[in-house]
Design a protein around this motif. Structure first.
Motif, PDB file in Angstrom:
ATOM      1  N   ASN A  31       9.875  51.087  -4.321  1.00 15.66           N
ATOM      2  CA  ASN A  31      11.121  51.674  -5.066  1.00 15.66           C
ATOM      3  C   ASN A  31      11.157  52.740  -5.284  1.00 15.66           C
ATOM      4  O   ASN A  31      10.479  53.291  -6.057  1.00 15.66           O
ATOM      5  CB  ASN A  31      11.585  50.574  -5.875  1.00 15.66           C
ATOM      6  N   GLY A  34      15.565  53.360  -9.267  1.00 10.38           N
ATOM      7  CA  GLY A  34      16.559  52.092  -9.509  1.00 10.38           C
ATOM      8  C   GLY A  34      15.729  50.992  -9.943  1.00 10.38           C
ATOM      9  O   GLY A  34      15.694  50.047  -9.257  1.00 10.38           O
ATOM     10  N   GLU A  35      15.048  51.019 -11.114  1.00  9.29           N
ATOM     11  CA  GLU A  35      14.014  49.874 -11.398  1.00  9.29           C
ATOM     12  C   GLU A  35      14.795  49.177 -12.604  1.00  9.29           C
ATOM     13  O   GLU A  35      15.286  49.654 -13.486  1.00  9.29           O
ATOM     14  CB  GLU A  35      12.797  50.689 -11.941  1.00  9.29           C
ATOM     15  N   HIS A  36      14.700  47.926 -12.647  1.00 11.66           N
ATOM     16  CA  HIS A  36      15.070  46.591 -13.481  1.00 11.66           C
ATOM     17  C   HIS A  36      16.568  46.972 -13.412  1.00 11.66           C
ATOM     18  O   HIS A  36      17.148  46.603 -14.352  1.00 11.66           O
ATOM     19  CB  HIS A  36      14.514  47.096 -14.588  1.00 11.66           C
ATOM     20  N   ASP A  38      18.386  45.808 -10.549  1.00 15.29           N
ATOM     21  CA  ASP A  38      18.679  44.650  -9.439  1.00 15.29           C
ATOM     22  C   ASP A  38      19.630  43.687 -10.069  1.00 15.29           C
ATOM     23  O   ASP A  38      20.499  43.022  -9.793  1.00 15.29           O
ATOM     24  CB  ASP A  38      17.950  44.531  -8.233  1.00 15.29           C
ATOM     25  N   TYR A  39      18.868  43.052 -11.273  1.00 17.50           N
ATOM     26  CA  TYR A  39      19.223  41.898 -11.792  1.00 17.50           C
ATOM     27  C   TYR A  39      20.278  42.164 -12.726  1.00 17.50           C
ATOM     28  O   TYR A  39      20.948  41.231 -13.547  1.00 17.50           O
ATOM     29  CB  TYR A  39      18.074  40.856 -12.397  1.00 17.50           C
ATOM     30  N   GLY A 170      15.161  39.725  -8.887  1.00 22.75           N
ATOM     31  CA  GLY A 170      16.236  40.185  -8.340  1.00 22.75           C
ATOM     32  C   GLY A 170      16.221  40.183  -6.814  1.00 22.75           C
ATOM     33  O   GLY A 170      15.368  39.767  -6.474  1.00 22.75           O
ATOM     34  N   ILE A 171      17.131  40.783  -6.301  1.00 29.71           N
ATOM     35  CA  ILE A 171      17.429  40.578  -4.786  1.00 29.71           C
ATOM     36  C   ILE A 171      16.796  41.792  -3.898  1.00 29.71           C
ATOM     37  O   ILE A 171      16.323  41.875  -2.782  1.00 29.71           O
ATOM     38  CB  ILE A 171      18.821  40.595  -4.322  1.00 29.71           C
ATOM     39  N   MET A 172      16.159  43.028  -4.789  1.00 30.60           N
ATOM     40  CA  MET A 172      15.888  44.106  -4.213  1.00 30.60           C
ATOM     41  C   MET A 172      14.730  44.104  -3.131  1.00 30.60           C
ATOM     42  O   MET A 172      14.742  44.559  -2.056  1.00 30.60           O
ATOM     43  CB  MET A 172      15.349  45.210  -5.225  1.00 30.60           C
ATOM     44  N   ASP A 173      13.605  43.319  -3.419  1.00 31.58           N
ATOM     45  CA  ASP A 173      12.284  43.393  -2.711  1.00 31.58           C
ATOM     46  C   ASP A 173      12.631  42.613  -1.283  1.00 31.58           C
ATOM     47  O   ASP A 173      12.318  42.984  -0.225  1.00 31.58           O
ATOM     48  CB  ASP A 173      11.313  42.809  -3.329  1.00 31.58           C
ATOM     49  N   TYR A 222       8.547  40.120 -17.806  1.00 26.88           N
ATOM     50  CA  TYR A 222       9.910  40.495 -16.878  1.00 26.88           C
ATOM     51  C   TYR A 222      11.145  39.455 -17.177  1.00 26.88           C
ATOM     52  O   TYR A 222      12.225  39.839 -17.359  1.00 26.88           O
ATOM     53  CB  TYR A 222       9.572  40.267 -15.206  1.00 26.88           C
ATOM     54  N   GLY A 336       8.225  49.266  -9.306  1.00 26.79           N
ATOM     55  CA  GLY A 336       8.057  48.043  -9.158  1.00 26.79           C
ATOM     56  C   GLY A 336       8.380  47.330 -10.770  1.00 26.79           C
ATOM     57  O   GLY A 336       8.792  48.157 -11.629  1.00 26.79           O
ATOM     58  N   ALA A 337       8.096  46.364 -11.048  1.00 25.33           N
ATOM     59  CA  ALA A 337       8.066  45.558 -12.449  1.00 25.33           C
ATOM     60  C   ALA A 337       7.514  46.337 -13.373  1.00 25.33           C
ATOM     61  O   ALA A 337       7.892  46.340 -14.519  1.00 25.33           O
ATOM     62  CB  ALA A 337       7.651  44.290 -12.228  1.00 25.33           C
TER      63      ALA A 337
END
Ligand code: GLA
Length: 386
Positions: A31, A34-36, A38-39, A170-173, A222, A336-337
């Protein structure tokens, strides 16, 4: 890729004593920014990397699924009529969950034999699980001669992870693994799932630095961050009508009403809201060829993740700090997370060799760990190889 294709085909023939029907591939992702978000119905900008999961398969006449993992050297089998968790071979739960979610849409799948092999480091924040889910979704569909829209594929893969594996991702990955395009990052609006491919800049490379640290508690922390975001929405929604997600809150809103939130919740919201704004700016910067500005936004994203969202780690901070000292590094951040895993860096092409040397040496000196550093072009999304 051709070597791995040959290896997986041979492994399939040796294991199942019959020829492979087809091979599916789904990439991991990094990524960019734009981290955390997507949800929180927000924006993200990931790209697919040149690391993937491959599945060689052949349909069976019955409803049995037999999976053989080359990486784990293990087999896990189940019936499509009785899908349960396999505690012993937990890697197979992604594949089980995806089968269950596909069938839950009303589709009738066929059994299959499959060999699975991947080269995405596990737990590095590069989406090995999403890649496996998407690869399995395409495998089941191909084995049963079914077709499905790629956005639906991503949603099904995400649902499998949420409901079957128990990670509230979320949906990103899954989305970028299923829909990414070679040479491009994917700008995704995680509210309406519209997306746009954005060309990667010329003259700069994406360098991924794996800290080689993994944290077991990522899932718990998370899910806790998600709850804190929901709490912020609940409180802010009571004074700001129309707020359904942090996506709907501006920085001015937060300056006004932030006092209503518990301090830790206010910080989480500050990260998400500012990060959404950074993604929009970053996309504009990429489209205008402003790689330096893009890099600065990556730097700011890291600071926000470290201080407000508190999902970095001392190894990630160290890796980012070392990267920033190298001339020609335009931006560096965790990806990432968080809590462990990798950083993503934008580095001028001519500076890459010096970057790799300096960061690897500095990191090893400070931690005793040998980091894995790779340059990746933006790869294509998932598909059937042969
Ligand atoms: C994990 C999740 C994604 C996303 C990132 C953080 O990778 O699977 O959905 O939330 O963390 O940006």
């Amino acid at each position: 890729m051709t070597d791995r294709l040959a290896t997986i085909r041979t492994a399939f023939a040796q294991h199942f004593w019959k020829p492979v029907d087809r091979v599916v591939r789904a990439p991991g992702r990094v990524n960019l920014i734009g981290e955390h978000t997507d949800y929180n119905d927000g924006f993200v900008l990931p790209m697919d990397i040149e690391r993937d999961v491959m599945v060689a398969f052949a349909p069976r006449p019955d409803r049995h699924v037999v999976l053989h993992s080359l990486d784990f050297g293990e087999e896990s089998a189940f019936s499509l009529d009785d899908i349960r968790k396999d505690e012993e071979h937990s890697w197979s739960n992604y594949a089980r969950g995806v089968a269950g979610e596909l069938e839950a849409t009303g589709l009738r799948l066929r059994g299959l034999d499959a060999v699975v092999q991947g080269n995405i480091p596990i737990g590095a924040g590069l989406s090995s699980s999403a890649a496996f889910e998407v690869a399995m979704a395409l495998t089941y569909l191909a084995a049963a001669n079914l077709d499905m829209d790629r956005v639906q594929v991503a949603l099904i893969a995400q649902r499998a992870e949420n409901l079957f594996v128990g990670m509230q991702c979320g949906i990103m990955d899954q989305f970028v693994s299923a829909l990414g395009q070679a040479g491009h990052a994917l700008f995704i609006d995680c509210r309406d799932l519209s997306y746009r491919a954005v060309p990667m800049p010329r003259g700069a490379c994406v360098v991924i630095c794996d800290t080689m640290t993994r944290r077991g508690l990522v899932g718990t922390a998370y899910n806790e961050r998600r709850q804190q975001c929901e709490e912020a929405v609940r409180i802010l929604g009571s004074v700001l009508p129309g707020v359904r997600a942090l996506r709907d809150v501006t920085l001015e809103d937060l300056a006004h009403y932030g006092g209503l939130l518990p301090e830790v919740v206010r910080k989480r919201a500050a990260h998400v809201i500012s990060e959404n704004a950074r993604v929009v700016q970053a996309v504009q910067a990429l489209e205008a060829g402003q790689a330096e500005l893009f890099g600065r936004l990556m730097d700011e994203s890291h600071v926000s993740l470290r201080d407000d969202y508190e999902v970095s780690s001392k190894e990630l901070d160290l890796m980012v700090g070392l990267a920033r000292q190298v001339p020609g590094c335009l931006g560096a951040r965790m990806t990432g997370a968080g809590f462990g895993g990798a950083t993503v860096n934008l580095v001028l092409e001519e500076a890459v060799p010096a970057f790799v040397e300096a960061v690897a040496a500095g990191y090893e000196r400070a931690t005793g760990l040998k980091p894995e550093i790779t340059v990746s072009r933006a790869a294509a999304g998932a598909g059937i190889l042969a």
